[in-house]
Design an enzyme around this catalytic site. Structure first.
Site, PDB file in Angstrom:
ATOM      1  N   TYR A  54       0.815  -1.208   0.000  1.00  0.00           N
ATOM      2  CA  TYR A  54       0.000   0.000   0.000  1.00  0.00           C
ATOM      3  C   TYR A  54       0.850   1.260   0.000  1.00  0.00           C
ATOM      4  O   TYR A  54       2.061   1.202   0.182  1.00  0.00           O
ATOM      5  CB  TYR A  54      -0.929   0.018   1.227  1.00  0.00           C
ATOM      6  N   LYS A  69       6.380  -1.739   2.158  1.00  0.00           N
ATOM      7  CA  LYS A  69       5.137  -1.205   2.731  1.00  0.00           C
ATOM      8  C   LYS A  69       4.014  -2.217   2.477  1.00  0.00           C
ATOM      9  O   LYS A  69       3.145  -2.011   1.632  1.00  0.00           O
ATOM     10  CB  LYS A  69       4.829   0.166   2.118  1.00  0.00           C
ATOM     11  N   GLU A 109      12.388   2.584  14.245  1.00  0.00           N
ATOM     12  CA  GLU A 109      11.446   3.642  13.865  1.00  0.00           C
ATOM     13  C   GLU A 109      10.235   3.537  14.787  1.00  0.00           C
ATOM     14  O   GLU A 109      10.303   2.824  15.788  1.00  0.00           O
ATOM     15  CB  GLU A 109      11.054   3.486  12.393  1.00  0.00           C
ATOM     16  N   LEU A 154      11.076   1.655   7.283  1.00  0.00           N
ATOM     17  CA  LEU A 154      10.464   2.105   6.044  1.00  0.00           C
ATOM     18  C   LEU A 154      11.194   3.373   5.597  1.00  0.00           C
ATOM     19  O   LEU A 154      11.412   4.272   6.418  1.00  0.00           O
ATOM     20  CB  LEU A 154       8.988   2.432   6.266  1.00  0.00           C
TER      21      LEU A 154
END
Lengths: 278, 278
Positions: free
Chosen positions: B33, B144, B176, B200
């Protein structure tokens, strides 16, 4: 019917069944599942699957309030709509339907999705070929969640190389396969990885260990390395539909075939237990 | 309309949009996505999101053949149906619809799902509180994908403790947050984890680094430890909708507030870049 699907009270053929796009399973994979064998419209190892299902729900903190009794009644109604005498039923529960936000939605009700169809048990005579891949999955492989991309990619890699399954390893230590457990026979001992967060506690795996103990075969639940796997007397792949598949090749190298009598004895014990329990 | 959904050619309000239960997103999370900011019905950083989207598709080997031009036309039609001047659009592509089998289905066509709705940009003045959690995600966090259970559980844990985000760490090294990147200011240097498989590659993260360099602020892309995070001059949370949120508390301990001028300078540069680019 050849197959049937169910979603929150509605039955339809799997290909026609529709669900809301805002089911959190769709965009977060925010759910858990189970898959059971169904022979002559009766469930095998139902209690064990339900127990694992509740553990998976608890880990994800999904408040699925339906009782086991009510759930089983729906599962039974589902399999009864399919003619096949040999089915595999799949069911999943997701957290609910809501606008996409990571944190749990307030007041959403869990969604129950079921598929069932005729699926024959895999042949257990023919020896299979396996590939080997690094295990890059998350840290909770004991949870039967629907976040399954690594298993999808591994299964496809195996298929493209004409193999049945992919053996995962972490730093050279075997965990399990993409959707099954891996058991080893060596010097008369049945060995497989322990049930920690690195593997799914397979119901069939547990039955093989139980039956081995009953037959006086020593059992060792300590993980083995890839090197040990290449040197195994036998390797066996187990899952709900794979009742101890024997192996002939690992990552292109000939392996196993050194303790066929014990392999066949365990397979036979399993099939007798399976058919005797349903 | 307040929101709109789209699935393979059909538009409907998100709450009413239906998809096939046998979409592989539903039971494998077999998809990827992107999420973009949309201001005055124009996309921010569209090229960068499309580029990352194609990389995610390639990793999963999903043959999504629609051109960027055709995809953008559909995204534009979707946002144009919603009145809000400040939207967040979400789109995902799954491998296709098929009976449930792990390996790729033959001949299945990828499914495109889109949601958009008005979502205001987060306030960047108020300082936020963060929690800390072990990072137990898979080994490809640069992809993702829609396998997002760890992020869901972490976001909920943060919410229950009155916090905005959860900081993930692997053996004490910060990666993260659950759905954002974490940047640190220390002694005038902007530091954040490098773009490897542990994080990411956030589009906003990249813009902050670019703008810092333009402003003569040294940038250091080496991961920092939790210990260093507690000792940071400032921490900033970045994502598509979080434009450098400042921090006041980490796991209950007061932190940051030691270089507010540089923090505000970077935030201001970002907002100018953001509004100047759409």
């Amino acid at each position: 019917m050849e197959n049937i699907g169910y979603y929150n009270g509605v039955f339809a053929p799997v290909e026609e069944l529709m669900i809301p796009a805002c089911d959190r399973g769709v965009y977060f994979g925010d759910g858990v599942y189970e898959a059971l064998r169904v022979e002559r419209h009766r469930f095998f190892a139902l209690e064990e699957h339900l127990s694992r299902f509740r553990a998976s729900l608890a880990f994800l903190r999904i408040p699925f309030e339906m009782t086991d009794e009510a759930l089983v009644a729906i599962l039974q109604e589902t399999v009864d709509r399919v003619e096949s005498e040999s089915q595999q039923i799949y069911f999943q529960v997701t957290r609910g339907s809501a606008m996409r936000t990571h944190a749990f939605p307030e007041g959403a009700q869990p969604n129950l999705l079921i598929f069932t169809r005729g699926v024959p048990l895999a042949d257990i005579v023919e020896r299979r070929r396996l590939i080997v891949l690094p295990d890059t999955r998350w840290g909770h492989c004991n949870i039967k969640s629907i976040n399954l991309i690594p298993s999808v990619l591994a299964a496809q890699a195996a298929k493209e190389r004409g193999c049945t399954e992919a053996v995962f390893h972490r730093d050279g230590v075997v965990t399990e396969c993409s959707s099954s457990n891996l058991l080893m026979l060596k010097d008369g001992v049945l060995r497989t990885a322990p049930t920690d967060e690195r593997i799914l506690p397979g119901v069939t795996r547990g039955h093989f260990l139980m039956l081995a103990r009953e037959l006086g075969v020593p059992v060792d639940e300590t993980a083995f390395t890839l090197e040990e796997a290449y040197d195994a007397d036998e390797l066996m792949v187990t899952s709900t539909s794979l009742h101890g598949l024997p192996v002939c090749e690992l990552e292109g190298k000939p392996v196993c075939g050194r303790d066929e009598p014990l392999l066949r004895k365990l397979q036979k014990a399993y099939r007798e237990y399976f058919y005797g329990s349903i």
